[in-house]
Design a protein around this motif. Structure first.
Motif, PDB file in Angstrom:
ATOM      1  N   ALA A  54      10.302   0.057  -6.356  1.00  0.00           N
ATOM      2  CA  ALA A  54      10.481  -1.263  -6.589  1.00  0.00           C
ATOM      3  C   ALA A  54       9.738  -2.091  -5.547  1.00  0.00           C
ATOM      4  O   ALA A  54       9.229  -3.170  -5.843  1.00  0.00           O
ATOM      5  N   LEU A  55       9.561  -1.670  -4.160  1.00  0.00           N
ATOM      6  CA  LEU A  55       8.881  -2.237  -3.340  1.00  0.00           C
ATOM      7  C   LEU A  55       7.297  -2.183  -3.598  1.00  0.00           C
ATOM      8  O   LEU A  55       6.660  -3.318  -3.465  1.00  0.00           O
ATOM      9  N   THR A  72       9.160   7.594   6.180  1.00  0.00           N
ATOM     10  CA  THR A  72       7.872   7.554   6.377  1.00  0.00           C
ATOM     11  C   THR A  72       7.295   7.092   5.018  1.00  0.00           C
ATOM     12  O   THR A  72       6.365   6.104   5.273  1.00  0.00           O
ATOM     13  N   LEU A  73       7.789   7.389   3.997  1.00  0.00           N
ATOM     14  CA  LEU A  73       7.276   6.889   2.663  1.00  0.00           C
ATOM     15  C   LEU A  73       7.426   5.405   2.550  1.00  0.00           C
ATOM     16  O   LEU A  73       6.630   4.451   2.119  1.00  0.00           O
ATOM     17  N   VAL A  74       8.463   4.729   2.839  1.00  0.00           N
ATOM     18  CA  VAL A  74       8.906   3.534   2.740  1.00  0.00           C
ATOM     19  C   VAL A  74       8.164   2.611   3.765  1.00  0.00           C
ATOM     20  O   VAL A  74       7.419   1.447   3.172  1.00  0.00           O
ATOM     21  N   HIS A  75       7.801   2.901   5.052  1.00  0.00           N
ATOM     22  CA  HIS A  75       7.034   2.495   5.732  1.00  0.00           C
ATOM     23  C   HIS A  75       5.501   2.349   5.368  1.00  0.00           C
ATOM     24  O   HIS A  75       4.599   1.449   5.494  1.00  0.00           O
ATOM     25  N   LEU A  76       5.034   3.787   5.022  1.00  0.00           N
ATOM     26  CA  LEU A  76       3.487   3.796   4.317  1.00  0.00           C
ATOM     27  C   LEU A  76       3.349   2.862   2.994  1.00  0.00           C
ATOM     28  O   LEU A  76       2.500   2.422   2.767  1.00  0.00           O
ATOM     29  N   THR A  77       4.377   2.684   2.255  1.00  0.00           N
ATOM     30  CA  THR A  77       4.477   1.824   0.973  1.00  0.00           C
ATOM     31  C   THR A  77       4.193   0.579   1.487  1.00  0.00           C
ATOM     32  O   THR A  77       3.379  -0.080   1.080  1.00  0.00           O
ATOM     33  N   ALA A  78       4.963   0.175   2.484  1.00  0.00           N
ATOM     34  CA  ALA A  78       4.784  -1.211   2.873  1.00  0.00           C
ATOM     35  C   ALA A  78       3.383  -1.491   3.613  1.00  0.00           C
ATOM     36  O   ALA A  78       2.857  -2.664   3.205  1.00  0.00           O
TER      37      ALA A  78
END
Length: 189
Positions: free
Chosen positions: A28-29, A78-84
């Motif tokens: 979603a992000l 890590t995945l959340v931050h790298l996505t952003a």
């Protein structure tokens, strides 16, 4: 008795289920970032960070920590931050070199954790990584807020991204120093 055991097993999986939800929310992000819906991206990112706090607190509260959770949670973080960060990169909000600094640090830590694991050691979350994660979260929130509600918040996007990149360099250097024996042992042969 069987019902009690079933409830105990279910409760032990709640923190990992929350982490899995965060993994799904990355989609979603990414979708909001691709569509340049910055308000939606900001909302989803804040939900991600709230859930990140909840899964760890619940794991401790319920004594439901697991080896899977110890690996899964930092992976999803890590995945959340790298996505952003990659979304901010593709829209030109941050330069490639800053993104690469952040990416290389995350890949380096994954490699260092792998080397430690092969040696029977575990690299957990320590204050440099926690401080880096906090600074990344603050940088992402203020950057997305700047895009969603056009005005500068504090340092502006480039300033916040410089803070994030600096935090990556500093925490990576500290981890390399602290775990230098892991590297020395791995490359000794």
């Amino acid at each position: 008795m069987t019902n009690t055991i079933g409830r105990y097993i279910l409760i032990r999986h709640i923190p990992n289920a929350i982490t899995f939800l965060r993994l799904l929310l990355c989609i979603a992000l990414a979708a909001f970032l691709i569509r340049q819906n910055y308000q939606g991206a900001l909302f989803v990112y804040i939900v991600e960070e709230v859930l990140d706090q909840a899964d760890g607190k619940l794991a401790r509260l319920l004594s439901a920590g697991s080896e899977t959770g110890r690996v899964f949670d930092p992976f999803v973080d890590t995945l959340v931050h790298l996505t952003a960060f990659s979304g901010l990169l593709t829209m030109g909000a941050i330069p490639l070199w800053m993104f690469l600094v952040i990416l290389f640090r995350e890949l380096l830590m994954g490699f260092l954790r792998l080397l430690a694991s092969v040696q029977g050691e575990r690299i957990g979350a320590h204050w440099p990584g926690q401080a880096k994660a906090l600074l990344h979260a603050v940088a992402i929130v203020f950057s997305l807020a700047t895009l969603a509600y056009p005005r500068e918040y504090g340092l502006g996007i480039s300033g916040w991204m410089a803070v994030a990149a600096s935090a990556s360099v500093a925490s990576g250097a500290i981890y390399l120093w602290v775990y230098r024996l892991v590297l020395r042992k791995a490359f000794a042969t």
